[in-house]
Motif scaffolding. Structure first.
Motif, PDB file in Angstrom:
ATOM      1  N   ALA A  54       0.841  -1.197   0.000  1.00 38.58           N
ATOM      2  CA  ALA A  54       0.000   0.000   0.000  1.00 38.58           C
ATOM      3  C   ALA A  54       0.878   1.249   0.000  1.00 38.58           C
ATOM      4  O   ALA A  54       1.902   1.287   0.677  1.00 38.58           O
ATOM      5  CB  ALA A  54      -0.900   0.018   1.232  1.00 38.58           C
ATOM      6  N   ARG A  55       0.462   2.245  -0.729  1.00 37.37           N
ATOM      7  CA  ARG A  55       1.114   3.557  -0.675  1.00 37.37           C
ATOM      8  C   ARG A  55       0.027   4.562  -0.300  1.00 37.37           C
ATOM      9  O   ARG A  55      -1.030   4.591  -0.908  1.00 37.37           O
ATOM     10  CB  ARG A  55       1.720   3.923  -2.031  1.00 37.37           C
ATOM     11  N   MET A  56       0.306   5.344   0.729  1.00 39.51           N
ATOM     12  CA  MET A  56      -0.621   6.396   1.158  1.00 39.51           C
ATOM     13  C   MET A  56       0.032   7.743   0.894  1.00 39.51           C
ATOM     14  O   MET A  56       1.176   7.964   1.290  1.00 39.51           O
ATOM     15  CB  MET A  56      -0.943   6.267   2.641  1.00 39.51           C
ATOM     16  N   ARG A  57      -0.695   8.632   0.238  1.00 40.77           N
ATOM     17  CA  ARG A  57      -0.254  10.013   0.094  1.00 40.77           C
ATOM     18  C   ARG A  57      -1.254  10.862   0.863  1.00 40.77           C
ATOM     19  O   ARG A  57      -2.450  10.579   0.868  1.00 40.77           O
ATOM     20  CB  ARG A  57      -0.227  10.416  -1.378  1.00 40.77           C
ATOM     21  N   TRP A  58      -0.764  11.916   1.529  1.00 38.94           N
ATOM     22  CA  TRP A  58      -1.666  12.776   2.295  1.00 38.94           C
ATOM     23  C   TRP A  58      -1.101  14.178   2.384  1.00 38.94           C
ATOM     24  O   TRP A  58       0.048  14.422   2.060  1.00 38.94           O
ATOM     25  CB  TRP A  58      -1.947  12.192   3.676  1.00 38.94           C
ATOM     26  N   GLY A  59      -1.974  15.087   2.839  1.00 39.53           N
ATOM     27  CA  GLY A  59      -1.610  16.495   2.984  1.00 39.53           C
ATOM     28  C   GLY A  59      -2.449  17.336   2.029  1.00 39.53           C
ATOM     29  O   GLY A  59      -3.162  16.812   1.173  1.00 39.53           O
ATOM     30  N   GLU A  60      -2.356  18.642   2.191  1.00 42.98           N
ATOM     31  CA  GLU A  60      -3.164  19.535   1.349  1.00 42.98           C
ATOM     32  C   GLU A  60      -2.835  19.393  -0.130  1.00 42.98           C
ATOM     33  O   GLU A  60      -3.681  19.623  -0.980  1.00 42.98           O
ATOM     34  CB  GLU A  60      -2.990  20.975   1.815  1.00 42.98           C
ATOM     35  N   ARG A  61      -1.580  19.030  -0.431  1.00 39.59           N
ATOM     36  CA  ARG A  61      -1.172  18.818  -1.816  1.00 39.59           C
ATOM     37  C   ARG A  61      -0.574  17.415  -2.002  1.00 39.59           C
ATOM     38  O   ARG A  61       0.228  17.204  -2.890  1.00 39.59           O
ATOM     39  CB  ARG A  61      -0.166  19.892  -2.244  1.00 39.59           C
ATOM     40  N   LEU A  62      -0.985  16.483  -1.150  1.00 37.58           N
ATOM     41  CA  LEU A  62      -0.458  15.121  -1.160  1.00 37.58           C
ATOM     42  C   LEU A  62       1.065  15.134  -1.110  1.00 37.58           C
ATOM     43  O   LEU A  62       1.747  14.372  -1.784  1.00 37.58           O
ATOM     44  CB  LEU A  62      -0.944  14.361  -2.403  1.00 37.58           C
ATOM     45  N   GLU A  63       1.580  16.032  -0.256  1.00 37.09           N
ATOM     46  CA  GLU A  63       3.020  16.244  -0.193  1.00 37.09           C
ATOM     47  C   GLU A  63       3.771  15.221   0.649  1.00 37.09           C
ATOM     48  O   GLU A  63       5.000  15.256   0.721  1.00 37.09           O
ATOM     49  CB  GLU A  63       3.339  17.666   0.285  1.00 37.09           C
ATOM     50  N   TYR A  64       3.055  14.277   1.289  1.00 37.20           N
ATOM     51  CA  TYR A  64       3.688  13.264   2.119  1.00 37.20           C
ATOM     52  C   TYR A  64       3.319  11.879   1.601  1.00 37.20           C
ATOM     53  O   TYR A  64       2.222  11.685   1.067  1.00 37.20           O
ATOM     54  CB  TYR A  64       3.262  13.404   3.583  1.00 37.20           C
ATOM     55  N   VAL A  65       4.221  10.932   1.782  1.00 41.59           N
ATOM     56  CA  VAL A  65       3.961   9.569   1.318  1.00 41.59           C
ATOM     57  C   VAL A  65       4.594   8.569   2.287  1.00 41.59           C
ATOM     58  O   VAL A  65       5.642   8.839   2.871  1.00 41.59           O
ATOM     59  CB  VAL A  65       4.490   9.341  -0.119  1.00 41.59           C
ATOM     60  N   ALA A  66       3.913   7.443   2.465  1.00 42.48           N
ATOM     61  CA  ALA A  66       4.452   6.329   3.243  1.00 42.48           C
ATOM     62  C   ALA A  66       3.910   5.046   2.626  1.00 42.48           C
ATOM     63  O   ALA A  66       2.848   5.043   1.998  1.00 42.48           O
ATOM     64  CB  ALA A  66       4.050   6.439   4.712  1.00 42.48           C
ATOM     65  N   GLU A  67       4.661   3.966   2.807  1.00 39.96           N
ATOM     66  CA  GLU A  67       4.228   2.682   2.272  1.00 39.96           C
ATOM     67  C   GLU A  67       4.081   1.663   3.393  1.00 39.96           C
ATOM     68  O   GLU A  67       4.735   1.765   4.430  1.00 39.96           O
ATOM     69  CB  GLU A  67       5.212   2.188   1.209  1.00 39.96           C
ATOM     70  N   ALA A  68       3.201   0.707   3.165  1.00 37.57           N
ATOM     71  CA  ALA A  68       2.939  -0.354   4.139  1.00 37.57           C
ATOM     72  C   ALA A  68       2.838  -1.674   3.399  1.00 37.57           C
ATOM     73  O   ALA A  68       2.354  -1.720   2.263  1.00 37.57           O
ATOM     74  CB  ALA A  68       1.648  -0.065   4.898  1.00 37.57           C
ATOM     75  N   GLU A  69       3.294  -2.730   4.059  1.00 36.47           N
ATOM     76  CA  GLU A  69       3.246  -4.067   3.481  1.00 36.47           C
ATOM     77  C   GLU A  69       2.467  -5.001   4.396  1.00 36.47           C
ATOM     78  O   GLU A  69       2.017  -4.597   5.470  1.00 36.47           O
ATOM     79  CB  GLU A  69       4.672  -4.577   3.280  1.00 36.47           C
ATOM     80  N   ALA A  70       2.352  -6.243   3.978  1.00 38.13           N
ATOM     81  CA  ALA A  70       1.597  -7.242   4.740  1.00 38.13           C
ATOM     82  C   ALA A  70       2.021  -7.234   6.214  1.00 38.13           C
ATOM     83  O   ALA A  70       3.203  -7.240   6.522  1.00 38.13           O
ATOM     84  CB  ALA A  70       1.803  -8.623   4.141  1.00 38.13           C
ATOM     85  N   GLY A  71       1.030  -7.150   7.090  1.00 34.61           N
ATOM     86  CA  GLY A  71       1.273  -7.127   8.527  1.00 34.61           C
ATOM     87  C   GLY A  71       1.334  -5.735   9.117  1.00 34.61           C
ATOM     88  O   GLY A  71       1.321  -5.582  10.335  1.00 34.61           O
ATOM     89  N   ASP A  72       1.393  -4.704   8.271  1.00 40.43           N
ATOM     90  CA  ASP A  72       1.473  -3.318   8.748  1.00 40.43           C
ATOM     91  C   ASP A  72       0.082  -2.711   8.933  1.00 40.43           C
ATOM     92  O   ASP A  72      -0.859  -3.064   8.222  1.00 40.43           O
ATOM     93  CB  ASP A  72       2.241  -2.440   7.752  1.00 40.43           C
ATOM     94  N   PHE A  73      -0.020  -1.793   9.888  1.00 39.80           N
ATOM     95  CA  PHE A  73      -1.225  -1.011  10.122  1.00 39.80           C
ATOM     96  C   PHE A  73      -1.018   0.405   9.606  1.00 39.80           C
ATOM     97  O   PHE A  73       0.093   0.941   9.682  1.00 39.80           O
ATOM     98  CB  PHE A  73      -1.534  -0.913  11.624  1.00 39.80           C
ATOM     99  N   ILE A  74      -2.089   1.027   9.145  1.00 36.22           N
ATOM    100  CA  ILE A  74      -2.094   2.430   8.723  1.00 36.22           C
ATOM    101  C   ILE A  74      -3.193   3.120   9.518  1.00 36.22           C
ATOM    102  O   ILE A  74      -4.315   2.610   9.594  1.00 36.22           O
ATOM    103  CB  ILE A  74      -2.401   2.561   7.217  1.00 36.22           C
TER     104      ILE A  74
END
Length: 166
Positions: free
Chosen positions: A82-102
């Protein structure tokens, strides 16, 4: 023994519920490239303060930019990346794999992405209310290269901490 109604709960019918994997309800909001199924909600089990279900996201699929109002969301990655982008301009990103929580806090503009071009992303999704609140945000001008964010605290160091950057 009296047949008179009582104020006591009927635990046999109003107690613990098990929702089998083949009994999930796909009659929920759908997004192209994503397949959501409800397991726990008001209609199925009488839940008042929580919604839980599954989501499968096709390879390379992504949502539009949105937030979920006052709801808190938790995503548990079963399979995939999974890749999550967030922020007013999607200026941040983090990735998660099997077993990870978001964790997605209230009102945070975000976009969910299957970061694998070849395999589906399978997750369990839990929200802090039974209402399906989705506020789409159409006027976001995403930054081209978001800043990657790492969880850093007393027991988790930044990945570059062990690397000599001099």
């Amino acid at each position: 023994m009296s047949d008179a109604p009582t104020d006591e709960p009927r635990w046999k019918h109003d107690g613990v519920r098990v929702i089998k994997s083949d009994q999930l309800d796909s009659n929920t909001a759908q997004t192209p490239g994503m397949f959501r199924q409800a397991a726990i909600n008001h209609a199925r089990v009488g839940a008042q303060k929580i919604w839980a279900g599954t989501v499968t996201i096709e390879p390379d699929a992504k949502t539009g930019v949105h937030h979920h109002g006052a709801l808190e969301s938790v995503i548990f990655v079963l399979r995939g990346k999974a890749r999550m982008r967030w922020g007013e301009r999607l200026e941040y990103v983090a990735e998660a794999e099997a077993g990870d929580f978001i964790f997605v806090p209230p009102y945070v503009p975000h976009q969910e992405i299957n970061a694998d071009p070849d395999a589906p992303l399978e997750c369990v999704l839990v929200r802090s209310d039974n209402e399906a609140v989705v506020v789409n945000i159409a006027d976001v001008e995403p930054v081209e290269r978001p800043e990657e964010i790492y969880w850093v605290d007393p027991i988790h160091s930044h990945p570059d901490a062990d690397r000599d950057v001099s």
